[in-house]
Design a protein around this motif. Structure first.
Motif, PDB file in Angstrom:
ATOM      1  N   TYR A  20      -7.929   2.662 -10.959  1.00  0.00           N
ATOM      2  CA  TYR A  20      -7.490   3.923 -10.343  1.00  0.00           C
ATOM      3  C   TYR A  20      -8.237   4.105  -9.025  1.00  0.00           C
ATOM      4  N   ILE A  21      -7.482   4.333  -7.956  1.00  0.00           N
ATOM      5  CA  ILE A  21      -8.132   4.556  -6.657  1.00  0.00           C
ATOM      6  C   ILE A  21      -8.118   6.067  -6.386  1.00  0.00           C
ATOM      7  N   PRO A  22      -9.285   6.704  -6.350  1.00  0.00           N
ATOM      8  CA  PRO A  22      -9.298   8.145  -6.063  1.00  0.00           C
ATOM      9  C   PRO A  22      -8.513   8.416  -4.773  1.00  0.00           C
ATOM     10  N   PRO A  23      -7.606   9.388  -4.821  1.00  0.00           N
ATOM     11  CA  PRO A  23      -6.692   9.615  -3.686  1.00  0.00           C
ATOM     12  C   PRO A  23      -7.405   9.765  -2.347  1.00  0.00           C
ATOM     13  N   GLU A  24      -8.614  10.363  -2.353  1.00  0.00           N
ATOM     14  CA  GLU A  24      -9.291  10.542  -1.056  1.00  0.00           C
ATOM     15  C   GLU A  24      -9.669   9.193  -0.445  1.00  0.00           C
ATOM     16  N   ARG A  25      -9.885   8.183  -1.295  1.00  0.00           N
ATOM     17  CA  ARG A  25     -10.184   6.840  -0.750  1.00  0.00           C
ATOM     18  C   ARG A  25      -8.920   6.217  -0.152  1.00  0.00           C
ATOM     19  N   ILE A  26      -7.791   6.509  -0.757  1.00  0.00           N
ATOM     20  CA  ILE A  26      -6.523   6.002  -0.195  1.00  0.00           C
ATOM     21  C   ILE A  26      -6.288   6.678   1.144  1.00  0.00           C
ATOM     22  N   SER A  27      -6.460   7.992   1.129  1.00  0.00           N
ATOM     23  CA  SER A  27      -6.245   8.784   2.337  1.00  0.00           C
ATOM     24  C   SER A  27      -7.112   8.266   3.493  1.00  0.00           C
ATOM     25  N   ALA A  28      -8.379   7.980   3.173  1.00  0.00           N
ATOM     26  CA  ALA A  28      -9.311   7.525   4.211  1.00  0.00           C
ATOM     27  C   ALA A  28      -8.940   6.142   4.745  1.00  0.00           C
ATOM     28  N   ALA A  29      -8.211   5.369   3.939  1.00  0.00           N
ATOM     29  CA  ALA A  29      -7.865   4.003   4.359  1.00  0.00           C
ATOM     30  C   ALA A  29      -6.569   3.946   5.167  1.00  0.00           C
ATOM     31  N   ILE A  30      -5.829   5.038   5.183  1.00  0.00           N
ATOM     32  CA  ILE A  30      -4.569   5.045   5.939  1.00  0.00           C
ATOM     33  C   ILE A  30      -4.885   5.154   7.430  1.00  0.00           C
ATOM     34  N   ARG A  31      -4.323   4.256   8.211  1.00  0.00           N
ATOM     35  CA  ARG A  31      -4.632   4.216   9.643  1.00  0.00           C
ATOM     36  C   ARG A  31      -3.909   5.326  10.398  1.00  0.00           C
TER      37      ARG A  31
ATOM     38  N   GLU B  81      -2.408   6.790  13.991  1.00  0.00           N
ATOM     39  CA  GLU B  81      -1.753   6.112  15.112  1.00  0.00           C
ATOM     40  C   GLU B  81      -2.802   5.831  16.204  1.00  0.00           C
ATOM     41  N   SER B  82      -2.897   4.574  16.613  1.00  0.00           N
ATOM     42  CA  SER B  82      -3.813   4.194  17.693  1.00  0.00           C
ATOM     43  C   SER B  82      -3.357   2.856  18.229  1.00  0.00           C
ATOM     44  N   ILE B  83      -3.560   2.633  19.522  1.00  0.00           N
ATOM     45  CA  ILE B  83      -3.161   1.342  20.106  1.00  0.00           C
ATOM     46  C   ILE B  83      -3.961   0.201  19.480  1.00  0.00           C
ATOM     47  N   ASN B  84      -5.124   0.514  18.923  1.00  0.00           N
ATOM     48  CA  ASN B  84      -5.988  -0.531  18.352  1.00  0.00           C
ATOM     49  C   ASN B  84      -5.659  -0.903  16.914  1.00  0.00           C
ATOM     50  N   PHE B  85      -4.907  -0.068  16.241  1.00  0.00           N
ATOM     51  CA  PHE B  85      -4.779  -0.222  14.784  1.00  0.00           C
ATOM     52  C   PHE B  85      -3.464  -0.859  14.359  1.00  0.00           C
ATOM     53  N   PRO B  86      -3.517  -1.606  13.251  1.00  0.00           N
ATOM     54  CA  PRO B  86      -2.241  -1.998  12.644  1.00  0.00           C
ATOM     55  C   PRO B  86      -1.613  -0.777  11.991  1.00  0.00           C
ATOM     56  N   ARG B  87      -0.340  -0.892  11.662  1.00  0.00           N
ATOM     57  CA  ARG B  87       0.360   0.191  10.959  1.00  0.00           C
ATOM     58  C   ARG B  87       0.106   0.035   9.461  1.00  0.00           C
ATOM     59  N   THR B  88      -0.270   1.096   8.771  1.00  0.00           N
ATOM     60  CA  THR B  88      -0.364   1.031   7.306  1.00  0.00           C
ATOM     61  C   THR B  88       1.059   1.093   6.762  1.00  0.00           C
ATOM     62  N   ALA B  89       1.492  -0.001   6.131  1.00  0.00           N
ATOM     63  CA  ALA B  89       2.902  -0.093   5.750  1.00  0.00           C
ATOM     64  C   ALA B  89       3.140   0.113   4.266  1.00  0.00           C
ATOM     65  N   LEU B  90       2.080  -0.028   3.442  1.00  0.00           N
ATOM     66  CA  LEU B  90       2.343  -0.041   1.993  1.00  0.00           C
ATOM     67  C   LEU B  90       1.057   0.230   1.229  1.00  0.00           C
ATOM     68  N   LEU B  91       1.202   0.900   0.088  1.00  0.00           N
ATOM     69  CA  LEU B  91       0.108   1.039  -0.882  1.00  0.00           C
ATOM     70  C   LEU B  91       0.519   0.254  -2.130  1.00  0.00           C
ATOM     71  N   CYS B  92      -0.370  -0.658  -2.574  1.00  0.00           N
ATOM     72  CA  CYS B  92      -0.087  -1.430  -3.794  1.00  0.00           C
ATOM     73  C   CYS B  92      -0.970  -0.940  -4.938  1.00  0.00           C
ATOM     74  N   LEU B  93      -0.362  -0.692  -6.082  1.00  0.00           N
ATOM     75  CA  LEU B  93      -1.088  -0.267  -7.288  1.00  0.00           C
ATOM     76  C   LEU B  93      -0.872  -1.307  -8.383  1.00  0.00           C
ATOM     77  N   GLU B  94      -1.708  -1.271  -9.405  1.00  0.00           N
ATOM     78  CA  GLU B  94      -1.587  -2.247 -10.510  1.00  0.00           C
ATOM     79  C   GLU B  94      -1.850  -1.551 -11.849  1.00  0.00           C
ATOM     80  N   ASN B  95      -0.912  -1.685 -12.799  1.00  0.00           N
ATOM     81  CA  ASN B  95      -1.020  -1.006 -14.090  1.00  0.00           C
ATOM     82  C   ASN B  95      -0.284  -1.833 -15.154  1.00  0.00           C
ATOM     83  N   THR B  96      -1.000  -2.374 -16.180  1.00  0.00           N
ATOM     84  CA  THR B  96      -2.414  -2.272 -16.397  1.00  0.00           C
ATOM     85  C   THR B  96      -3.158  -3.101 -15.344  1.00  0.00           C
ATOM     86  N   HIS B  97      -4.425  -2.767 -15.156  1.00  0.00           N
ATOM     87  CA  HIS B  97      -5.189  -3.479 -14.131  1.00  0.00           C
ATOM     88  C   HIS B  97      -5.921  -4.646 -14.796  1.00  0.00           C
ATOM     89  N   ASN B  98      -5.549  -5.836 -14.341  1.00  0.00           N
ATOM     90  CA  ASN B  98      -6.032  -7.055 -14.996  1.00  0.00           C
ATOM     91  C   ASN B  98      -7.553  -7.191 -14.905  1.00  0.00           C
TER      92      ASN B  98
END
Ligand code: TLP
Length: 348
Positions: A110-121, A123-140
């Motif tokens: 489980y990724i606490p939502p605030e950590r996901i939020s902080a990882a979303i880029r 808009e900036s000329i320097n940054f890649p675009r955040t295109a997708l969030l991947c989750l895993e259940n059950t988590h191996n």
């Protein structure tokens, strides 16, 4: 004696599957003419609560087709730091999808939502675009940890609020559903796409399904073809997948009971470090660190007694329970572990 606890992928197709395979009506699936593949895709889509599904050769192919369909070259994809899609797929995110992974450490998957939020880029000329969030259940790698529908919704919400789609690696989604007493569709509802495997605890010989909207699956079908995954008379394989979905889901509870028996037995062996409460489904992780050996050494000694597991780190061992091991074999495996522990004790 051979007790194979390396993975639920080692399960043999059941007699009902072999019969269904022999009798399957088939056609050329690249022309969309295999009636058995179509039946499997419709059944899988209905069971996971999505509009459409695509039969793929493996879980890895399903995950990578999903990423290729959602993202473009140079995009960034948020993954849990030990997610299969990042950890175990041979760098395919980079090689096939051409994306950059942004690993975020979770807690039992489980990724606490605030950590996901902080990882979303932003808009900036320097940054890649955040295109997708991947989750895993059950988590191996979290030991078959289950993520609840509420947690699934919380993680997906932060991505969706920023216009980012969510892919779920649900290789063992039915294990999660059975363990929680909810439907797989409920668990998959917050995700835009979901991959789930027929060839693990459900015992089919080959194959996974990727599900999503009709429009998404139409695009994914082209990606599958690009990867060489257009499988022609694949109904032979899909026939076993239909049996897997119709007959093999509810019995996953038996695998969970065997994992519990195994975990409790391991906890009773001095020198094995395990928290049985952490065993929620069919995966059992434990540490051999107190014995002063590495997992590979421990596993080699165990293999000499006919019991197989896999190394999940320097001193971590993974056992997976499944259809083809019964409770008495679990007890034999525990006896073999106790013998190895004794042998190592003598050595020291
Ligand atoms: N996992 C295998 C190994 O690759 C580790 C196993 O034995 O558990 N997602 C998850 C969560 C998986 O555990 C796996 C397989 C896959 C995807 C990939 O599926 P396949 O092996 O069909 O490509």
């Amino acid at each position: 004696m051979r007790i194979d606890l390396r993975s639920d992928t080692v399960t043999q197709p059941t007699p009902a599957m072999r019969t269904a395979m022999a009798r399957a009506r088939v056609g050329d699936d690249v022309f969309g003419e295999d009636p058995t593949v179509r039946e499997l895709e419709e059944l899988g889509a209905a069971m996971i609560g999505k509009e459409a599904a695509l039969f793929v050769a493996s879980g890895t192919m399903g995950n990578q087709v999903a990423v290729m369909t959602h993202a473009s070259r140079g995009d960034e994809v948020i993954v849990e730091a030990e997610a299969h899609i990042y950890y175990y797929e041979v760098g395919a995110l980079a090689v096939l999808a051409g994306v950059q992974a942004r690993p975020v450490v979770g807690e039992r998957g489980y990724i606490p939502p605030e950590r996901i939020s902080a990882a979303i880029r932003p808009e900036s000329i320097n940054f890649p675009r955040t295109a997708l969030l991947c989750l895993e259940n059950t988590h191996n790698r979290a030991g078959g940890a289950v993520i609840t529908p509420r947690q699934m919704r919380a993680m997906a919400e932060v991505a969706h609020a920023r216009g980012i789609p969510v892919h779920l690696d649900g290789a063992r989604i039915f294990n999660a559903a059975v363990a929680l007493g909810v439907t797989a569709a409920e668990l998959a509802a917050p995700a835009d796409s979901v991959m789930f495997c027929l060839s693990k605890g459900l015992c089919a010989p080959v194959g996974s399904l990727l599900a999503g909207s009709r429009e998404f699956i139409a695009r994914a079908r082209k990606c599958r073809k690009m990867l060489g995954g257009g499988m022609r008379q694949a109904g032979i394989l899909a026939a076993a997948g239909i049996v897997a979905l119709r007959e093999m889901v509810e019995r996953l509870a038996e695998d969970h009971a065997k994992a519990r028996r195994l975990a409790e037995g391991l906890a009773a062996i001095r020198g094995i470090a395990i928290d049985p409460a952490g065993v929620e489904t069919n995966i059992v992780l434990f540490s051999v660190a107190p014995l002063g050996v590495g997992s590979e050494d421990f596993l080699a000694r165990l293999a000499a007694r006919g019991v197989l597991g896999t190394s999940f780190g320097e001193d971590t061992v993974r056992f997976v329970t499944h259809h083809d091991v019964d409770a008495s074999q679990i007890d034999l495996a525990l006896r073999a572990v106790a013998e190895v522990v004794r042998e190592l004790g003598k050595k020291r």
